[in-house]
Write a protein that holds these residues in place. Structure first.
Motif, PDB file in Angstrom:
ATOM      1  N   ALA A   1      -8.610   6.854 -12.193  1.00 19.91           N
ATOM      2  CA  ALA A   1      -7.482   6.257 -11.464  1.00 19.91           C
ATOM      3  C   ALA A   1      -7.903   5.834 -10.063  1.00 19.91           C
ATOM      4  CB  ALA A   1      -6.321   7.254 -11.395  1.00 19.91           C
ATOM      5  N   CYS A   2      -8.737   6.615  -9.432  1.00 23.29           N
ATOM      6  CA  CYS A   2      -9.228   6.283  -8.101  1.00 23.29           C
ATOM      7  C   CYS A   2     -10.057   5.004  -8.146  1.00 23.29           C
ATOM      8  CB  CYS A   2     -10.044   7.445  -7.541  1.00 23.29           C
ATOM      9  SG  CYS A   2     -10.610   7.173  -5.856  1.00 23.29           S
TER      10      CYS A   2
ATOM     11  N   PHE B   1       0.848  -1.197   0.000  1.00 26.01           N
ATOM     12  CA  PHE B   1       0.000   0.000   0.000  1.00 26.01           C
ATOM     13  C   PHE B   1       0.874   1.233   0.000  1.00 26.01           C
ATOM     14  CE2 PHE B   1      -2.336  -2.973   2.897  1.00 26.01           C
ATOM     15  CZ  PHE B   1      -3.278  -3.368   1.974  1.00 26.01           C
ATOM     16  N   ASP B   2       0.474   2.204  -0.775  1.00 27.99           N
ATOM     17  CA  ASP B   2       1.144   3.494  -0.685  1.00 27.99           C
ATOM     18  C   ASP B   2       0.248   4.451   0.102  1.00 27.99           C
ATOM     19  OD1 ASP B   2      -0.847   4.347  -2.446  1.00 27.99           O
ATOM     20  OD2 ASP B   2       0.493   4.527  -4.160  1.00 27.99           O
TER      21      ASP B   2
ATOM     22  N   ASP C   1      -3.366   4.678  -1.245  1.00 29.75           N
ATOM     23  CA  ASP C   1      -4.192   3.512  -0.902  1.00 29.75           C
ATOM     24  C   ASP C   1      -4.665   3.590   0.554  1.00 29.75           C
ATOM     25  OD1 ASP C   1      -3.947   2.266  -3.416  1.00 29.75           O
ATOM     26  OD2 ASP C   1      -2.076   1.282  -2.826  1.00 29.75           O
TER      27      ASP C   1
ATOM     28  N   ARG D   1      -9.877   2.611 -10.320  1.00 28.33           N
ATOM     29  CA  ARG D   1      -8.970   1.476 -10.554  1.00 28.33           C
ATOM     30  C   ARG D   1      -8.328   1.016  -9.254  1.00 28.33           C
ATOM     31  NH1 ARG D   1      -7.756   4.163 -15.295  1.00 28.33           N
ATOM     32  NH2 ARG D   1      -5.917   5.170 -14.402  1.00 28.33           N
ATOM     33  N   ARG D   2      -7.934   1.959  -8.415  1.00 25.33           N
ATOM     34  CA  ARG D   2      -7.316   1.600  -7.127  1.00 25.33           C
ATOM     35  C   ARG D   2      -8.319   0.921  -6.204  1.00 25.33           C
ATOM     36  NH1 ARG D   2      -2.404   4.295  -4.922  1.00 25.33           N
ATOM     37  NH2 ARG D   2      -1.364   5.323  -6.664  1.00 25.33           N
TER      38      ARG D   2
ATOM     39  N   ALA E   1      -8.854  -2.548  -7.440  1.00 28.72           N
ATOM     40  CA  ALA E   1      -7.684  -3.386  -7.135  1.00 28.72           C
ATOM     41  C   ALA E   1      -7.699  -3.807  -5.662  1.00 28.72           C
ATOM     42  CB  ALA E   1      -6.386  -2.648  -7.467  1.00 28.72           C
ATOM     43  N   LEU E   2      -8.086  -2.890  -4.777  1.00 26.80           N
ATOM     44  CA  LEU E   2      -8.186  -3.222  -3.349  1.00 26.80           C
ATOM     45  C   LEU E   2      -9.300  -4.239  -3.105  1.00 26.80           C
ATOM     46  CD1 LEU E   2      -7.682   0.391  -1.961  1.00 26.80           C
ATOM     47  CD2 LEU E   2      -6.113  -1.541  -1.630  1.00 26.80           C
TER      48      LEU E   2
END
Length: 143
Positions: free
Chosen positions: A35-36, A3-4, A7, A38-39, A42-43
Motif C-alpha cells: 500500500a505504501c 493529500f491525506d 501522504d 502504491r501511494r 501515485a505521488l
C-alpha cells in the motif's frame, strides 16, 4: 491531487531521506509495504514527487561560500530572458536561478570556494551573461 495525513507523512520522510527503503517507509507511516508503494507511485505519477536527487555537502567539495547575486536586465523581452536563462544553465557554479518580482529580475545562488574563486566566477561567467545591466552580490554568513 488531495493529500491525506499519510501522504504528507510519506512526503516529509522522503524529503528527509530519498533513499529510505519502502519497508522502512511503510513501517514509519503505518501501512503495509504494498500500500505504501502504491501511494509513492501515485505521488510520482501525479508529479508531486518531481525527481530524486543527491544533495552534496558544500564543505566537503570545497564550496563553503554561498553568494546571492541580484541581476537586473536591460530588457524583459522574451529574447533577453531566454538568452540569459540559457547562459545561466551552462554555468556549473550557479546552483539556483530564480526569476523574481521586485527590484531585481533574477536571483542567483553561487557556490564558491573562497572570495578569490568568486572573483573568477564573477569575471569569467557572471560578467559575460547576456542582457545584464546591474549585479549586486551578497555573501551568506550562515545557512
Amino acid at each position: 491531487m488531495p493529500f491525506d495525513r499519510i501522504d504528507r507523512h510519506i512526503l516529509t520522510l522522503l524529503q528527509s531521506d530519498g533513499r529510505i527503503s519502502n519497508s522502512e517507509l511503510a513501517d514509519a507511516v503505518g501501512l503495509p509495504p504494498s500500500a505504501c508503494l502504491r501511494r509513492v507511485r501515485a505521488l510520482e505519477d501525479a508529479g508531486v514527487i518531481d525527481r530524486y536527487v543527491a544533495l552534496l555537502n558544500q564543505d566537503r567539495i570545497g564550496r563553503r561560500m554561498d553568494i546571492f547575486v541580484e541581476i537586473s536586465l536591460n530588457s524583459q523581452s522574451n529574447e533577453v530572458l531566454t538568452a540569459f536563462e540559457q547562459a545561466v544553465a551552462q554555468s556549473p557554479e550557479i546552483m539556483e536561478c530564480y526569476l523574481m518580482a521586485g527590484d531585481a529580475d533574477y536571483m542567483l545562488r553561487i557556490a564558491a570556494a573562497d572570495p578569490t574563486h568568486f572573483e573568477h566566477i564573477h569575471r569569467d561567467h557572471l560578467a559575460r551573461l547576456p542582457g545584464v545591466s546591474r549585479m549586486r552580490s551578497s555573501f551568506a554568513i550562515r545557512t
